[in-house]
Design a protein around this motif. Structure first.
Motif, short mmCIF file in Angstrom:
data_model
loop_
_atom_site.label_atom_id
_atom_site.label_comp_id
_atom_site.label_asym_id
_atom_site.label_seq_id
_atom_site.Cartn_x
_atom_site.Cartn_y
_atom_site.Cartn_z
N MET A 1 0.62 -1.14 -0.19
CA MET A 1 0.10 -0.13 0.07
C MET A 1 0.95 1.45 -0.03
O MET A 1 0.42 2.27 0.60
N GLY A 2 2.17 1.11 -0.63
CA GLY A 2 2.77 2.32 -0.56
C GLY A 2 4.07 2.62 0.20
O GLY A 2 4.81 3.51 0.08
N ASP A 3 4.41 1.65 0.95
CA ASP A 3 5.39 1.94 1.98
C ASP A 3 5.98 0.40 2.34
O ASP A 3 5.36 -0.25 3.10
N ALA A 4 7.09 0.14 1.61
CA ALA A 4 7.75 -1.33 1.97
C ALA A 4 8.21 -1.39 3.36
O ALA A 4 8.75 -2.51 3.74
N ASN A 5 8.33 -0.07 4.11
CA ASN A 5 8.79 -0.08 5.46
C ASN A 5 7.68 -0.23 6.35
O ASN A 5 8.09 0.08 7.79
N ALA A 6 6.47 -0.39 5.98
CA ALA A 6 5.55 -0.32 7.05
C ALA A 6 5.73 -1.22 8.13
O ALA A 6 6.17 -2.57 7.88
N ARG A 7 5.10 -1.13 9.24
CA ARG A 7 5.38 -1.70 10.38
C ARG A 7 4.00 -2.54 10.88
O ARG A 7 2.96 -1.83 11.00
N TYR A 8 4.00 -3.85 10.92
CA TYR A 8 2.76 -4.56 11.29
C TYR A 8 2.71 -4.39 12.58
O TYR A 8 3.47 -4.70 13.41
N LEU A 9 1.60 -3.81 13.26
CA LEU A 9 1.37 -3.78 14.64
C LEU A 9 0.48 -4.81 15.29
O LEU A 9 0.45 -5.01 16.58
N GLY A 10 -0.16 -5.74 14.46
CA GLY A 10 -0.87 -6.76 15.05
C GLY A 10 -2.37 -6.94 14.63
O GLY A 10 -2.83 -5.96 13.79
N GLN A 11 -3.03 -7.56 15.21
CA GLN A 11 -4.56 -7.61 15.03
C GLN A 11 -5.11 -7.87 16.50
O GLN A 11 -4.65 -8.30 17.51
N THR A 12 -6.56 -7.57 16.48
CA THR A 12 -7.34 -7.59 17.62
C THR A 12 -8.60 -8.07 17.19
O THR A 12 -9.29 -7.68 16.27
N LEU A 13 -9.45 -8.67 18.30
CA LEU A 13 -10.86 -9.00 18.02
C LEU A 13 -11.58 -8.23 18.82
O LEU A 13 -11.35 -8.00 20.09
N ALA A 14 -12.69 -7.58 18.47
CA ALA A 14 -13.66 -6.65 19.12
C ALA A 14 -14.79 -7.59 19.33
O ALA A 14 -15.45 -8.07 18.28
N ARG A 15 -15.41 -7.62 20.21
CA ARG A 15 -16.64 -8.10 20.75
C ARG A 15 -17.77 -7.32 19.93
O ARG A 15 -17.84 -6.15 19.74
N PRO A 16 -19.07 -7.84 19.61
CA PRO A 16 -20.01 -7.17 19.12
C PRO A 16 -20.61 -6.16 20.02
O PRO A 16 -20.43 -6.47 21.29
N GLY A 17 -21.11 -5.33 19.58
CA GLY A 17 -21.96 -4.19 20.48
C GLY A 17 -21.08 -3.26 21.32
O GLY A 17 -21.52 -2.77 22.52
N MET A 18 -19.72 -2.91 20.98
CA MET A 18 -18.77 -2.14 21.70
C MET A 18 -18.78 -0.65 21.12
O MET A 18 -18.85 -0.71 20.19
N LEU A 19 -19.10 0.23 22.13
CA LEU A 19 -19.02 1.39 21.66
C LEU A 19 -17.82 1.95 21.23
O LEU A 19 -17.70 2.67 20.25
N THR A 20 -16.61 1.55 21.78
CA THR A 20 -15.41 1.92 21.67
C THR A 20 -14.72 0.46 21.53
O THR A 20 -15.00 -0.44 22.56
N THR A 21 -13.43 0.16 21.13
CA THR A 21 -13.03 -0.97 20.88
C THR A 21 -11.47 -0.98 21.58
O THR A 21 -10.82 -2.21 21.80
N THR A 22 -10.83 0.05 21.95
CA THR A 22 -9.50 0.13 22.30
C THR A 22 -9.30 -0.24 23.65
O THR A 22 -9.87 0.58 24.50
N ASP A 23 -8.42 -1.30 24.06
CA ASP A 23 -8.23 -1.51 25.49
C ASP A 23 -7.05 -0.98 25.88
O ASP A 23 -5.90 -0.97 25.33
N ASN A 24 -6.85 -0.62 27.20
CA ASN A 24 -5.55 -0.28 27.99
C ASN A 24 -4.93 -1.68 28.29
O ASN A 24 -5.51 -2.42 29.23
N TYR A 25 -3.98 -2.04 27.69
CA TYR A 25 -3.20 -3.54 27.98
C TYR A 25 -2.97 -3.51 29.23
O TYR A 25 -2.71 -4.75 29.82
N ARG A 26 -2.72 -2.32 29.88
CA ARG A 26 -2.22 -2.63 31.42
C ARG A 26 -3.12 -2.93 32.33
O ARG A 26 -3.08 -3.55 33.29
N ASP A 27 -4.60 -2.58 32.33
CA ASP A 27 -5.64 -2.71 33.02
C ASP A 27 -6.88 -3.28 32.33
O ASP A 27 -7.67 -3.70 33.12
N GLY A 28 -6.77 -3.28 31.06
CA GLY A 28 -7.94 -4.06 30.55
C GLY A 28 -9.48 -3.23 30.13
O GLY A 28 -10.17 -3.71 29.45
#
Length: 154
Positions: free
Chosen positions: A1-28
């Motif tokens: 997609m235009g950047d051979a040096n792009a960094r893969y950050l990973g993937q995540t699964l979000a449950r259905p019905g979540m207002l927001t999806t980003t969790d704080n890995y320190r406390d969940g």
């Protein structure tokens, strides 16, 4: 997609019905709308951060929620006398809203198999599966992509 040096950050699964999806890995707990800070850029460099590429792996639909006020504008408003040396942060948005200044947000639907490129270091954002009945996995990369790599959603 235009950047051979792009960094893969990973993937995540979000449950259905979540207002927001980003969790704080320190406390969940969920973070909610936020700015990314991978590049740790100062005020003047903030628009030049790497862009996030996200691909919805499904099976469900997800959304990206974007704020309409950029990090520099909020930093200037919250720190009018000394914004230049600062590193715009999610806390600046919290201070701005707590002072009575609203921020409009837009929710953009991302179907299974679709993706987006967004300046997540420059715009308030988060994922959402609100109103959906199936989970949604998403994969993320961070890189420098030329303008126009994908058509604009907004």
């Amino acid at each position: 997609m235009g950047d051979a040096n792009a960094r893969y950050l990973g993937q995540t699964l979000a449950r259905p019905g979540m207002l927001t999806t980003t969790d704080n890995y320190r406390d969940g707990r969920l973070i909610g709308l936020h700015l990314d800070n991978w590049d740790k850029l100062t005020y003047g460099r903030k628009p030049f951060g790497r862009r996030r590429l996200a691909l919805n792996l499904g099976p469900g639909i997800r959304y990206i929620v974007l704020g309409d006020l950029d990090a520099q504008a909020v930093c200037r408003a919250v720190h009018p006398g000394d914004h230049a040396p600062r590193h715009p942060h999610t806390d600046d948005y919290r201070t701005h809203v707590a002072a009575g200044h609203p921020i409009r947000c837009f929710r953009v639907r991302i179907n299974h198999g679709e993706g987006y490129i967004a300046p997540t270091e420059y715009l308030l954002h988060d994922g959402s599966t609100e109103g959906q009945d199936r989970p949604s996995a998403v994969a993320f990369w961070l890189g420098r992509r030329p303008s126009g790599t994908l058509p604009s959603l907004v």
